[in-house]
Design an enzyme around this catalytic site. Structure first.
Site, PDB file in Angstrom:
ATOM      1  N   SER A 162     -76.421 -61.780 -19.084  1.00  0.00           N
ATOM      2  CA  SER A 162     -75.692 -61.153 -17.983  1.00  0.00           C
ATOM      3  C   SER A 162     -76.582 -60.802 -16.797  1.00  0.00           C
ATOM      4  O   SER A 162     -76.073 -60.433 -15.740  1.00  0.00           O
ATOM      5  CB  SER A 162     -74.985 -59.890 -18.480  1.00  0.00           C
ATOM      6  OG  SER A 162     -75.912 -58.928 -18.928  1.00  0.00           O
ATOM      7  N   LYS A 189     -70.959 -50.979 -18.263  1.00  0.00           N
ATOM      8  CA  LYS A 189     -71.836 -51.336 -17.152  1.00  0.00           C
ATOM      9  C   LYS A 189     -71.359 -50.710 -15.844  1.00  0.00           C
ATOM     10  O   LYS A 189     -72.161 -50.160 -15.073  1.00  0.00           O
ATOM     11  CB  LYS A 189     -71.899 -52.855 -17.021  1.00  0.00           C
ATOM     12  CG  LYS A 189     -72.621 -53.550 -18.169  1.00  0.00           C
ATOM     13  CD  LYS A 189     -72.570 -55.055 -18.016  1.00  0.00           C
ATOM     14  CE  LYS A 189     -73.295 -55.740 -19.164  1.00  0.00           C
ATOM     15  NZ  LYS A 189     -73.236 -57.204 -19.066  1.00  0.00           N
TER      16      LYS A 189
END
Length: 810
Positions: free
Chosen positions: A696, A739
C-alpha cells in the site's frame, strides 16, 4: 568347529554401554549418540551391513578407543527403526573378533579386526567334555523354565544349537550377569573353559531363583492373611447392612441418576457395562475409583437438558446495545441467528408440512462464528452478552498455548489420572446442551509430537460431524450440534485453513477516537470510579481530558490501555480525597499530565510545509492506523537504488516499480534528462528499527520519487495509500478505515486512495467523512496531479517554494 579364514577387515565400531554382544545371539540395540549414529549409517551404506559391536570398559558418554575392549563381536544389522530419540536396531552376532587397530574416521570410530575362532577341546569325544556339555544344557533348560518360559519354547531354542561353543555363547547372551562377567566369557576362546564358566553362572542363577521362590511362598502366606481380613470385612458390611448402615447407598444413588438419563443407545450400552463392572469390583480398589469417576462424569453431562432461547429480537437488541457500544456487524449477525430460530420454531408450532428438510433441520444446527480482530476491542466480552441476550448458558475455554490433542479430545481411560477434554468439561460446566461456547484465542494453538489440537477441533467445529463428537475419555458420541460456538483470534493468518473454512468470520476493527470517548463515558469511567470507591460527583473527567489520555497515553485499537490509564487517574484522585486534601476533582486536558506523568505516545503529525522528495503515506497495524513519511534523495552516482528503513520484499519491489515508472514517463512528469543517468536514488522510510512491508506504500514511494527527480514539492496536507503497478495503475488495499482515522489524527485534510476503496469509507461516521476531502484515483498520474504542488498552483498569498527548495544532490 566352525571353519574360518581369519581374514582382516575394517568395520565401523558400535560402542556398547552396560551390555555385551555374543555370536549367534540376536538382540535389539538402541543408539542415540552422534558418533554411534554415524557408525551405523556407515555400516548401512555397505552391502553386508556388518558392524563391530564392542563393550565399553566405563559407562561414559564420549566413547574413545581407550575405553573400548579389544575383543568384540562382528554383527550384522537387521531391522532398523528410526525415531525422534535415535535409532533402534536388531543385531545378529556373527563371530568373535579381535581389534588390531582403532581409528577415527568422519566423526566415528572404525577398527581393523581379525576373527578369533573358538579353540576346541583336545578330544571332543572325551566323556568328561560330553558330560559337561550335557550338564550345561540341562541346567540352562531348568533355568529357562524357572524364569517363566514355556518348556516347549525353551527346548526348541536349545535344540536349535548343536555346536558346544555356539551353545555356550547362546546361554551367556541370556543369563543375568554383570557386563564385566559377560566380557570375560566373550574373551574366553576355549570352548571347554567357556562351558565351565557358563555352568557356574547358570547354577548361581538357579540358586537365586530357588531363593526367590521361597520368598514368594512366604508372601503368599501373608496374602492369605489379607484375604482372610477381606472376608471378615465383607461380613462386617453384611452386618452394617442389617443395621441400616449401608455403604452401597452411594453406588445406588449413582445408578438411579444414570437410569434417569435419556442416553443414546450406544452410550446406554457402555454405561450399563461399566455399572456391571462396578458391581463386581471391590469398593476400595483403584479400578472401582476409575469406574465411579467415569460414571459420575456421564451423570453430570447435559445429554438432553436445554435452556429455552429468548427469541424476542427487540429485547436481544436492547441487551446487546446496553453492554457494548458500536460493533453493529456483530450485533446484526446475532439478531439474524435469533430471527432464523424464531421462524423455525414458528413453523414447528404451525406444522403446516411446508417446511423442506428433516427433523434435525427444524431444530436448527449450531452456528460457528469467528471473531477476528486486534486485542481489546470486545471479542470475548460480547460473547457473554450474546449468551445473556438469547438466554443461554455461557462457558469459555482458553486455547492459548494448548499443544496436545488430548486437551480437546481427552485422555483414554487406560492412563492413570485420565480425564475428559476441555470440550466435554465445558459442557459439564454449562449444564445444558445448547450453551454459548467461547473458544478463546484459537489462533494461539500450538503443535507438538503429542498431536495437533487444531486438527482435533475440525470435528468440533463442523456442523455435519459434531453431532457425534467422541471424546477419548467418554468413548461414546456426544451431540454438540446445538451449541453456539464462538471462536476468537487476533491474527487470521495463524489459523489453519481447514479450521478457518469451518467458521463464519466476523471482523472486528479498531475503535475511532470518537467511539473510544463514547465507550469511556458509557462503560470505562463508571467502572473505574466504582473500583476506586469514588462517586461520579467526586471525580469529573471532561472530554478534553479523555481525548488527551487517548492520544498521548495509549496506542491501541481497543480500549484496555485506556481503561488502565483512567484507573490510574481514579486511584490518584481517591488518594487525595481519602487524605482529606480535596472533596471533588475536575480533570481537564491540561491536568492529565500532572496525574499520569509525561506522555508516552507521540503520534506522527502532518508536515508543516511542502517539501521536495518527502511524501506522506498511511499504514495500518493491529493497534490502529497512522501516517508515515517516505523520503527520497537524489545524488551523483551510478544509477543505484538504495532502500533503507527495514523494508520488506514487497515494499522494495514497489520502490523499484515506482522508479521504473518515473524514468519511463520522464517527459510527461517533467523530469530533466540529466536526472535519468548517473544518479543514485536513496529511498528511506523513518523509524528504521521497525520492520515494514506491504504494497500500500506504492503510490507514496512513486510520488516522493517523482518529486525528487522533477524538483516539484509534495503537498504537506495530502496523505495517500494504494498499490502501484509498473504501468501506473493504482490497485485497492486494505485497512482503509484505520488508515484514514490515523491521517485525521495527524491533521491531514486531503486523502488519496484507490477508487475501489471509496466504498470502505462507509465504515466512518458522517462527521469524520465531512472533515476529509477524498480523492479517488485509478492511475498514478491522477495521484501526482493532486499531490504535487506545481509552481503555477501556488496561491497569490503564498510564498513560492521554487526558490527555497532544490532537488537533493544537485
Amino acid at each position: 568347529m566352525q571353519e574360518t579364514t581369519s581374514t582382516r577387515m575394517r568395520l565401523p565400531v558400535l560402542p556398547l554401554r552396560e551390555t555385551v554382544m555374543f555370536p549367534g545371539v540376536t538382540a535389539p540395540i538402541g543408539a542415540g549418540r552422534p558418533g554411534t549414529l554415524r557408525a551405523i549409517e556407515a555400516s548401512l551404506r555397505k552391502d553386508d551391513h556388518l558392524i563391530f559391536a564392542v563393550a565399553q570398559r566405563e559407562n561414559v558418554e564420549d566413547a574413545q578407543p581407550e575405553v573400548l575392549y579389544t575383543t568384540g563381536t562382528v554383527a550384522r544389522i537387521g531391522q532398523v527403526q528410526r525415531g525422534l530419540g535415535g535409532i533402534q536396531l536388531l543385531l545378529h552376532g556373527e563371530y568373535r573378533a579381535m581389534v588390531l587397530q582403532y581409528s577415527d574416521v568422519d566423526g566415528h570410530i572404525e577398527a581393523v579386526v581379525q576373527e578369533a575362532p573358538d579353540l576346541p577341546p583336545l578330544n571332543a569325544e572325551d566323556a568328561a567334555f560330553v558330560a559337561l556339555h550335557k550338564e550345561v544344557r540341562e541346567r540352562a533348560a531348568e533355568l529357562g523354565i524357572k524364569t517363566g518360559l514355556a518348556q516347549e519354547v525353551v527346548q526348541q531354542v536349545l535344540d536349535g544349537v548343536e555346536e558346544p561353543g555356539r551353545f555356550a555363547d547362546l546361554v551367556a547372551g541370556y543369563i543375568d550377569i554383570s557386563p564385566a562377567e559377560r566380557q570375560a566369557l566373550l574373551e574366553t576362546r576355549g570352548v571347554e573353559e567357556r562351558l565351565r564358566r557358563v555352568l557356574i553362572h547358570v547354577q548361581r542363577q538357579l540358586e537365586l531363583a530357588e531363593a526367590q521362590e521361597e520368598i514368594k511362598s512366604k508372601v503368599q502366606e501373608e496374602i492369605g492373611e489379607r484375604q482372610r481380613e477381606m472376608f471378615l470385612r465383607e461380613q462386617l458390611k453384611a452386618i452394617q447392612k442389617e443395621l441400616g448402615d449401608d455403604d452401597t447407598q452411594e453406588a445406588d444413588e449413582l445408578r438411579e441418576r444414570i437410569e434417569k438419563l435419556e442416553l443414546p443407545v450406544e452410550a446406554r450400552k457402555e454405561v450399563d457395562r461399566e455399572l456391571r463392572r462396578l458391581q463386581r469390583t471391590a469398593k476400595d480398589s483403584m479400578e472401582a475409583q476409575v469406574i465411579r469417576t467415569y460414571l459420575e462424569t456421564v451423570a453430570e453431562l447435559p445429554w438432553n437438558k436445554r435452556s429455552e432461547d429468548h427469541l424476542d429480537l427487540k429485547e436481544a437488541a436492547r441487551i446487546l446495545d446496553e453492554d457494548h457500544y458500536g460493533l453493529q456487524d456483530v450485533k446484526d449477525r446475532v439478531l439474524e441467528f435469533l430471527a432464523v430460530r424464531q421462524l423455525l420454531d414458528h413453523r414447528d408450532q404451525r406444522d403446516t408440512g411446508e417446511f423442506i428438510g428433516n427433523v434435525d433441520d427444524r431444530r436448527g444446527k449450531g452456528s460457528i462464528l469467528l471473531f477476528i480482530g486486534p486485542p481489546g476491542v470486545g471479542k470475548t466480552s460480547i460473547a457473554k452478552s450474546i449468551a445473556r441476550a438469547i438466554g443461554r448458558q455461557y462457558v469459555r475455554i482458553s486455547l492459548g498455548g494448548a499443544r496436545d490433542e488430548a486437551d480437546i479430545r481427552g485422555h483414554r481411560r487406560t492412563y492413570v489420572g485420565a480425564m475428559p477434554g476441555r470440550i466435554i468439561e465445558g459442557m459439564k460446566r454449562a449444564g445444558t446442551k445448547n450453551p454459548v461456547f467461547l473458544l478463546d484465542e484459537v489462533d494461539k494453538l500450538g503443535i507438538s509430537f503429542q498431536g495437533d489440537p487444531a486438527a482435533a477441533l475440525l470435528e468440533v467445529l463442523d456442523p455435519a460431524q459434531n453431532d457425534t463428537f467422541t471424546d477419548h475419555y467418554m468413548g461414546v458420541p456426544f451431540d454438540l450440534s446445538e451449541v453456539l460456538f464462538i471462536a476468537t483470534g487476533n491474527f487470521r493468518e495463524s489459523i489453519p485453513v481447514p479450521l478457518l473454512d469451518r467458521m463464519e468470520e466476523v471482523e472486528f476493527t479498531g475503535y475511532t477516537e470518537r467511539e473510544k470517548l463514547a465507550i469511556a463515558r458509557q462503560f470505562l469511567i463508571p467502572r473505574q470510579l466504582s473500583e476506586a470507591g469514588l462517586t461520579r460527583h467526586e471525580l469529573i473527567l471532561d472530554d478534553t481530558a479523555v481525548r488527551s489520555v487517548i492520544s498521548s497515553y495509549t496506542r491501541e485499537a481497543g480500549v484496555r490501555q485506556l481503561e488502565r490509564e483512567i484507573g490510574k487517574v481514579a486511584r490518584k484522585v481517591a488518594r487525595k480525597i481519602a487524605a482529606g486534601d480535596v472533596e471533588q476533582v475536575n480533570v481537564s486536558g491540561a491536568d492529565v499530565e500532572g496525574l499520569l506523568g509525561r506522555p508516552t505516545v507521540f503520534p506522527e503529525l502532518a508536515a508543516e510545509a511542502d517539501k521536495i522528495g518527502i511524501a506522506t503515506g498511511m499504514f495500518y497495524t493491529p493497534v490502529g492506523g497512522d501516517i508515515m513519511f517516505v523520503e527520497v534523495s537524489v545524488m551523483n552516482g551510478r544509477d543505484n537504488l538504495v532502500l533503507t528503513g527495514q523494508l520488506g520484499d514487497v515494499m522494495k519491489e514497489s520502490a523499484q516499480a515506482a522508479l521504473t515508472y518515473a524514468k519511463s514517463h520522464a517527459d510527461q512528469l517533467g523530469i530533466p534528462p540529466e536526472m535519468l543517468s548517473e544518479k543514485d536514488v536513496h529511498v528511506h522510510v523513518p523509524a528504521g528499527a521497525i520492520p515494514k512491508d506491504g504494497p500500500s506504500a506504492g503510490v507514496t514511494m512513486a510520488t516522493a520519487l517523482v518529486s525528487a527527480l522533477s524538483g516539484v514539492p509534495v503537498r504537506h496536507d495530502v496523505a495517500m495509500t494504494g498499490e502501484v503497478t509498473l504501468s501506473g495503475r493504482v490497485l485497492p488495499i486494505g485497512g482503509v478505515k484505520e488508515k484514514v482515522l490515523g491521517a485525521c489524527r495527524a491533521g491531514i485534510s486531503n486523502v488519496i486512495m484507490p477508487k475501489e476503496n471509496v466504498a470502505d469509507l462507509q465504515d466512518l461516521s458522517e462527521d469524520e467523512r465531512q472533515r476529509l476531502t477524498v480523492h479517488a484515483v485509478e492511475r498514478l498520474s491522477d495521484v501526482l496531479e493532486v499531490a504535487l504542488r506545481r509552481p503555477a498552483e501556488a496561491g497569490a498569498g503564498e510564498p513560492t517554494l521554487e526558490s527555497e527548495l532544490v532537488p537533493s544532490g544537485n
